[in-house]
Design a protein around this motif. Structure first.
Motif, PDB file in Angstrom:
ATOM      1  N   MET A  62       0.795  -1.227   0.000  1.00 11.93           N
ATOM      2  CA  MET A  62       0.000   0.000   0.000  1.00 11.93           C
ATOM      3  C   MET A  62       0.832   1.283   0.000  1.00 11.93           C
ATOM      4  O   MET A  62       0.414   2.282  -0.581  1.00 11.93           O
ATOM      5  N   GLU A  63       2.041   1.229   0.590  1.00  4.26           N
ATOM      6  CA  GLU A  63       2.847   2.453   0.657  1.00  4.26           C
ATOM      7  C   GLU A  63       3.350   2.890  -0.722  1.00  4.26           C
ATOM      8  O   GLU A  63       3.789   4.016  -0.895  1.00  4.26           O
ATOM      9  N   ARG A  64       3.328   1.981  -1.697  1.00  2.00           N
ATOM     10  CA  ARG A  64       3.717   2.375  -3.060  1.00  2.00           C
ATOM     11  C   ARG A  64       2.699   3.342  -3.656  1.00  2.00           C
ATOM     12  O   ARG A  64       3.003   4.133  -4.526  1.00  2.00           O
ATOM     13  N   TRP A  65       1.445   3.223  -3.203  1.00  2.00           N
ATOM     14  CA  TRP A  65       0.344   3.962  -3.836  1.00  2.00           C
ATOM     15  C   TRP A  65      -0.161   5.142  -3.011  1.00  2.00           C
ATOM     16  O   TRP A  65      -0.621   6.136  -3.557  1.00  2.00           O
ATOM     17  N   GLY A  66      -0.092   5.000  -1.675  1.00  2.00           N
ATOM     18  CA  GLY A  66      -0.673   6.042  -0.832  1.00  2.00           C
ATOM     19  C   GLY A  66       0.205   6.354   0.360  1.00  2.00           C
ATOM     20  O   GLY A  66       1.106   5.588   0.704  1.00  2.00           O
ATOM     21  N   VAL A  67      -0.073   7.520   0.986  1.00  2.00           N
ATOM     22  CA  VAL A  67       0.671   7.929   2.174  1.00  2.00           C
ATOM     23  C   VAL A  67      -0.256   7.745   3.369  1.00  2.00           C
ATOM     24  O   VAL A  67      -1.302   8.398   3.460  1.00  2.00           O
TER      25      VAL A  67
END
Ligand code: TXA
Ligand code: MG
Length: 305
Positions: free
Chosen positions: A67-72
């Motif tokens: 998920m950290e690839r796409w959102g903060v």
């Protein structure tokens, strides 16, 4: 005629990785999926749905490691993710540079969801990237909860439909915005505002509206029949009598159990249209738990603007 409906996950993942679009099952409703990073494929999703391209899409992922690839994700977002994902729950967070403008309509935020449906998870694991998936219906119409619904709505316009049976929840995911320190519910769903507030030990507002989440306009989820909302069984009887006396074909919508109400809601609205009735008198569930989401969808189905 070509076979449009399949149970072959690997075949559907190849279609998607080759830039195709596919109807896919989730636990909430069926989605119309495309590779989030493939601009042409995502544009075809907008085109087939008839949806304005500035209405942002949800990115579906297999596992939270990604998920950290796409959102903060701030502390609240991470905590909500631990508690409610995978499941009928979408987090709206600041986006990373990986997320293209064609997914977010140029917004700085991105909506991310981890479906719990086993077939959806198998598919996402197989494709190994994020899939956009708005509900697989024409813009403004009733969402699909079976592969047959998708076929009826989109037919030959989709490359393939992955059959995962009937959706076990029946209404779209809860959308929660976690940007800065505030936590707001933008669309009610099976995970309720009170569950979220209790988990975070924070006040959580339900603030739906077109400006916050484009596509949340009043008229939505709408069958061809007119939907009349009532709060009591007595009111339902009166309305039905008045409409029948005036010569209209009328059907009533109500399930005493709210889970059954959610599961059957969209199928019942679709059946009323198949029967060609003019009016659906819908008895609203209590405004608590899943009842809040059902009331939200029914009030949009009843809106005429
Ligand atoms: O249960 C669901 O969420 C289903 C299944 C298929 O996953 N999907 C779904 O997608 O309901 P859709 O596109 O019909 O609804 C997504 C909503 C849109 O109304 C949009 O406004 C909001 O999410 N949304 C998505 N990204 C957003 C963003 N960056 N900012 C504000 N709203 C956003
Ligand atoms: Mg939709």
């Amino acid at each position: 005629m070509r076979e449009v409906i399949t149970r072959d996950v690997e075949h559907v993942s190849r279609v998607l990785l080759n830039g195709g679009i596919a109807g896919i099952p989730t636990e909430t409703v069926y989605g119309l999926a495309a590779d989030a990073l493939n601009q042409d494929a995502v544009l075809r999703v907008f085109q087939v749905k008839g949806r304005p391209t500035h209405h942002p899409l949800i990115i579906h992922l297999h596992a939270t490691e990604d998920m950290e690839r796409w959102g903060v994700f701030n502390a609240h977002a991470r905590s909500l993710c631990d508690a409610f994902c995978p499941g009928p729950f979408t987090l709206l967070v600041p986006r990373t540079p990986l997320v293209p403008d064609w997914v977010t309509g140029g917004r700085n935020s991105v909506a991310i969801r981890f479906p719990s449906h086993q077939t959806a998870q198998d598919l996402l694991e197989n494709v190994g990237t994020g899939l956009v998936a708005p509900s697989a219906n024409k813009f403004g119409q009733v969402s699909p909860t079976t592969a047959q619904h998708v076929l009826q709505d989109l037919g030959e316009e989709v490359d393939i439909i992955l059959d995962g049976g009937s959706c076990e929840i029946g209404v779209e995911s809860t959308i929660v915005e976690c940007i800065n320190e505030s936590v707001q519910v933008l669309r009610p769903g099976a995970v309720t505002s009170s569950q979220i507030a209790e988990h975070l030990q924070l006040p959580v507002q339900l603030t739906t509206g077109e400006s916050r989440a484009p596509g949340m306009m009043l008229a939505h989820y709408a069958p061809k029949a007119k939907v009349v909302l009532v709060e009591t069984a007595e009111e339902a009887e009166n309305q039905i009598a008045v409409l029948r006396d005036a010569g209209h074909a009328v059907t009533m919508l109500f399930f005493p159990d709210t889970q059954q109400y959610a599961i059957n809601l969209y199928d019942a609205l679709r059946n009323a249209d198949l029967l060609g009735v003019a009016y659906i008198v819908a008895l609203l569930p209590e405004p608590s738990g899943l009842g809040i989401a059902i009331r939200d969808r029914l009030s949009k189905a009843a809106a005429t603007y």
